[in-house]
Motif scaffolding. Structure first.
Motif, PDB file in Angstrom:
ATOM      1  N   LEU A  45       0.871  -1.144  -0.008  1.00 53.54           N
ATOM      2  CA  LEU A  45      -0.002  -0.161  -0.122  1.00 53.54           C
ATOM      3  C   LEU A  45       0.914   0.970   0.191  1.00 53.54           C
ATOM      4  N   VAL A  46       1.766   1.258   0.723  1.00 54.09           N
ATOM      5  CA  VAL A  46       2.736   2.371   0.870  1.00 54.09           C
ATOM      6  C   VAL A  46       3.476   2.512  -0.479  1.00 54.09           C
ATOM      7  N   GLU A  47       4.146   1.390  -0.944  1.00 57.77           N
ATOM      8  CA  GLU A  47       4.690   1.629  -2.283  1.00 57.77           C
ATOM      9  C   GLU A  47       3.872   1.912  -3.439  1.00 57.77           C
ATOM     10  N   SER A  48       2.542   1.552  -3.249  1.00 55.54           N
ATOM     11  CA  SER A  48       1.608   2.129  -4.438  1.00 55.54           C
ATOM     12  C   SER A  48       1.269   3.350  -4.260  1.00 55.54           C
ATOM     13  N   GLY A  49       1.658   3.950  -3.112  1.00 55.91           N
ATOM     14  CA  GLY A  49       1.118   5.547  -2.808  1.00 55.91           C
ATOM     15  C   GLY A  49      -0.077   5.711  -2.266  1.00 55.91           C
ATOM     16  N   VAL A  50      -0.688   4.712  -1.899  1.00 52.62           N
ATOM     17  CA  VAL A  50      -2.027   5.004  -1.460  1.00 52.62           C
ATOM     18  C   VAL A  50      -2.245   5.040   0.383  1.00 52.62           C
ATOM     19  N   LEU A  51      -1.029   4.779   0.626  1.00 54.51           N
ATOM     20  CA  LEU A  51      -0.906   4.789   2.229  1.00 54.51           C
ATOM     21  C   LEU A  51       0.267   5.592   2.582  1.00 54.51           C
ATOM     22  N   ASP A  52      -0.022   6.707   3.393  1.00 53.70           N
ATOM     23  CA  ASP A  52       0.964   7.455   4.384  1.00 53.70           C
ATOM     24  C   ASP A  52       0.697   7.025   5.718  1.00 53.70           C
ATOM     25  N   ARG A 133      -9.247   2.096  -3.869  1.00 48.41           N
ATOM     26  CA  ARG A 133      -9.997   1.458  -4.661  1.00 48.41           C
ATOM     27  C   ARG A 133      -9.347   1.053  -5.763  1.00 48.41           C
ATOM     28  N   ASN A 134      -8.804   1.847  -6.611  1.00 52.97           N
ATOM     29  CA  ASN A 134      -8.231   1.586  -7.798  1.00 52.97           C
ATOM     30  C   ASN A 134      -6.992   0.510  -7.736  1.00 52.97           C
ATOM     31  N   LEU A 136      -6.400  -1.326  -5.246  1.00 58.09           N
ATOM     32  CA  LEU A 136      -6.962  -2.775  -4.666  1.00 58.09           C
ATOM     33  C   LEU A 136      -7.689  -3.570  -5.750  1.00 58.09           C
ATOM     34  N   ALA A 137      -8.240  -2.756  -6.635  1.00 58.96           N
ATOM     35  CA  ALA A 137      -8.844  -3.581  -7.662  1.00 58.96           C
ATOM     36  C   ALA A 137      -7.792  -4.223  -8.465  1.00 58.96           C
ATOM     37  N   GLY A 138      -6.700  -3.883  -8.586  1.00 54.51           N
ATOM     38  CA  GLY A 138      -5.680  -4.267  -9.554  1.00 54.51           C
ATOM     39  C   GLY A 138      -5.245  -5.588  -8.938  1.00 54.51           C
ATOM     40  N   TRP A 139      -5.393  -5.660  -7.606  1.00 61.98           N
ATOM     41  CA  TRP A 139      -4.831  -7.041  -6.606  1.00 61.98           C
ATOM     42  C   TRP A 139      -5.715  -8.159  -6.781  1.00 61.98           C
ATOM     43  N   VAL A 140      -7.184  -8.073  -7.332  1.00 66.51           N
ATOM     44  CA  VAL A 140      -8.138  -8.946  -7.303  1.00 66.51           C
ATOM     45  C   VAL A 140      -7.628 -10.014  -8.468  1.00 66.51           C
ATOM     46  N   MET A 141      -7.555 -11.262  -8.183  1.00 65.37           N
ATOM     47  CA  MET A 141      -7.280 -12.431  -9.050  1.00 65.37           C
ATOM     48  C   MET A 141      -8.262 -12.382 -10.442  1.00 65.37           C
ATOM     49  N   PRO A 142      -7.721 -12.359 -11.506  1.00 68.81           N
ATOM     50  CA  PRO A 142      -8.664 -12.421 -12.783  1.00 68.81           C
ATOM     51  C   PRO A 142      -9.180 -13.789 -12.756  1.00 68.81           C
ATOM     52  N   GLY A 143     -10.423 -13.869 -13.277  1.00 67.04           N
ATOM     53  CA  GLY A 143     -11.239 -15.043 -13.439  1.00 67.04           C
ATOM     54  C   GLY A 143     -12.058 -15.376 -12.414  1.00 67.04           C
TER      55      GLY A 143
END
Length: 143
Positions: A45-52, A133-134, A136-143
Protein backbone atom coordinates in the motif's frame (compact mmCIF):
# COMPACT_ATOMS: atom_id res chain seq x y z
CA UNK A 1 -8.50 -25.02 1.79
CA UNK A 2 -6.03 -26.36 -0.74
CA UNK A 3 -2.39 -25.47 -0.39
CA UNK A 4 -1.80 -22.39 -2.54
CA UNK A 5 0.72 -21.96 -5.34
CA UNK A 6 2.65 -18.75 -6.02
CA UNK A 7 0.77 -18.36 -9.31
CA UNK A 8 -2.46 -17.99 -7.29
CA UNK A 9 -1.39 -14.48 -6.22
CA UNK A 10 -1.29 -11.19 -8.10
CA UNK A 11 1.56 -9.58 -6.14
CA UNK A 12 4.75 -11.01 -4.68
CA UNK A 13 6.82 -9.42 -1.92
CA UNK A 14 10.26 -10.59 -0.71
CA UNK A 15 10.60 -10.94 3.05
CA UNK A 16 13.42 -12.15 5.27
CA UNK A 17 13.17 -14.01 8.53
CA UNK A 18 15.09 -12.74 11.54
CA UNK A 19 16.94 -14.62 14.28
CA UNK A 20 14.34 -13.42 16.79
CA UNK A 21 11.48 -14.91 14.74
CA UNK A 22 12.42 -18.46 15.79
CA UNK A 23 10.87 -19.89 18.94
CA UNK A 24 12.17 -22.57 21.30
CA UNK A 25 10.96 -25.25 18.89
CA UNK A 26 13.38 -24.02 16.23
CA UNK A 27 10.91 -22.54 13.75
CA UNK A 28 9.18 -19.21 13.20
CA UNK A 29 6.55 -18.70 15.88
CA UNK A 30 2.95 -18.58 14.67
CA UNK A 31 2.38 -14.96 15.72
CA UNK A 32 5.23 -13.82 13.45
CA UNK A 33 3.27 -14.99 10.40
CA UNK A 34 0.70 -12.28 11.12
CA UNK A 35 3.50 -9.68 11.18
CA UNK A 36 4.64 -10.98 7.78
CA UNK A 37 1.07 -10.60 6.48
CA UNK A 38 0.85 -7.02 7.80
CA UNK A 39 4.27 -6.14 6.40
CA UNK A 40 3.40 -7.46 2.93
CA UNK A 41 0.03 -5.69 2.68
CA UNK A 42 1.02 -2.36 4.21
CA UNK A 43 4.33 -2.32 2.34
CA UNK A 44 2.47 -2.75 -0.95
CA UNK A 45 0.00 0.00 0.00
CA UNK A 46 2.84 2.40 0.85
CA UNK A 47 4.74 1.45 -2.32
CA UNK A 48 1.59 2.06 -4.38
CA UNK A 49 1.25 5.56 -2.92
CA UNK A 50 -2.15 5.02 -1.28
CA UNK A 51 -0.96 4.81 2.33
CA UNK A 52 1.05 7.37 4.25
CA UNK A 53 1.35 5.73 7.64
CA UNK A 54 1.66 9.04 9.51
CA UNK A 55 -0.75 11.24 7.51
CA UNK A 56 -3.39 9.32 5.54
CA UNK A 57 -6.84 10.51 6.64
CA UNK A 58 -8.24 6.99 6.03
CA UNK A 59 -6.54 3.98 7.62
CA UNK A 60 -7.22 0.24 7.66
CA UNK A 61 -7.89 -1.53 10.95
CA UNK A 62 -7.66 -5.32 11.10
CA UNK A 63 -10.97 -6.81 12.27
CA UNK A 64 -10.46 -10.47 11.33
CA UNK A 65 -7.51 -12.71 10.64
CA UNK A 66 -6.65 -16.37 10.17
CA UNK A 67 -3.78 -18.61 9.09
CA UNK A 68 -3.19 -22.26 8.16
CA UNK A 69 0.28 -23.75 8.42
CA UNK A 70 1.59 -26.42 6.05
CA UNK A 71 5.39 -26.49 6.44
CA UNK A 72 7.83 -24.95 8.92
CA UNK A 73 9.78 -21.78 8.23
CA UNK A 74 12.92 -20.87 10.20
CA UNK A 75 15.67 -18.27 10.23
CA UNK A 76 17.55 -17.70 7.90
CA UNK A 77 14.85 -18.59 5.33
CA UNK A 78 14.03 -16.05 2.64
CA UNK A 79 10.30 -15.82 1.95
CA UNK A 80 8.01 -14.58 -0.76
CA UNK A 81 4.60 -13.34 0.31
CA UNK A 82 1.88 -13.79 -2.29
CA UNK A 83 -0.90 -11.24 -2.01
CA UNK A 84 -4.34 -10.85 -3.56
CA UNK A 85 -7.66 -9.19 -2.76
CA UNK A 86 -10.48 -11.70 -2.33
CA UNK A 87 -13.26 -9.20 -1.58
CA UNK A 88 -13.47 -5.48 -2.14
CA UNK A 89 -16.37 -3.96 -0.22
CA UNK A 90 -17.60 -0.42 0.36
CA UNK A 91 -15.35 0.16 3.38
CA UNK A 92 -13.61 -3.18 3.83
CA UNK A 93 -11.14 -5.42 2.06
CA UNK A 94 -10.34 -9.10 2.53
CA UNK A 95 -6.69 -9.75 1.74
CA UNK A 96 -5.39 -13.26 1.18
CA UNK A 97 -1.71 -13.84 1.76
CA UNK A 98 0.52 -16.91 1.43
CA UNK A 99 4.13 -17.36 2.47
CA UNK A 100 6.50 -19.36 0.29
CA UNK A 101 9.98 -20.54 1.35
CA UNK A 102 12.86 -19.57 -0.91
CA UNK A 103 11.96 -20.80 -4.40
CA UNK A 104 9.20 -23.24 -3.40
CA UNK A 105 5.94 -23.18 -5.32
CA UNK A 106 3.68 -24.54 -2.53
CA UNK A 107 2.74 -22.29 0.39
CA UNK A 108 4.33 -22.90 3.78
CA UNK A 109 1.40 -20.98 5.26
CA UNK A 110 -1.59 -19.10 3.96
CA UNK A 111 -4.19 -16.93 5.52
CA UNK A 112 -6.23 -13.78 5.36
CA UNK A 113 -7.10 -10.61 7.11
CA UNK A 114 -9.84 -8.06 6.74
CA UNK A 115 -9.20 -4.33 6.91
CA UNK A 116 -12.08 -2.02 7.68
CA UNK A 117 -11.13 1.44 6.48
CA UNK A 118 -11.90 4.20 8.96
CA UNK A 119 -11.41 7.92 9.40
CA UNK A 120 -8.09 8.33 11.26
CA UNK A 121 -9.61 10.74 13.81
CA UNK A 122 -13.11 9.36 14.46
CA UNK A 123 -12.29 5.67 13.85
CA UNK A 124 -15.66 5.36 12.08
CA UNK A 125 -15.91 3.33 8.82
CA UNK A 126 -15.71 5.34 5.62
CA UNK A 127 -15.95 4.39 1.94
CA UNK A 128 -12.65 3.41 0.34
CA UNK A 129 -11.05 6.45 -1.29
CA UNK A 130 -11.05 6.20 -5.11
CA UNK A 131 -7.25 5.93 -5.42
CA UNK A 132 -7.14 3.12 -2.86
CA UNK A 133 -10.06 1.29 -4.51
CA UNK A 134 -8.33 1.54 -7.90
CA UNK A 135 -5.09 0.04 -6.55
CA UNK A 136 -6.90 -2.74 -4.68
CA UNK A 137 -9.01 -3.60 -7.74
CA UNK A 138 -5.73 -4.40 -9.50
CA UNK A 139 -4.93 -6.94 -6.78
CA UNK A 140 -8.07 -9.01 -7.42
CA UNK A 141 -7.22 -12.30 -9.16
CA UNK A 142 -8.65 -12.45 -12.66
CA UNK A 143 -11.11 -15.17 -13.47
Amino acid sequence: MDRARISDYVKQVSLGTRWSDNDVYGHVNNVVYYAFFDTAVNGCLVESGVLDIARSPVIGLVVETGCRYFAPVAFPDRLTAGLRVARLGRSSVRYEIALFREDEDAAAAQGHFVHVYVDRETRRPVPLPADLRNVLAGWVMPG
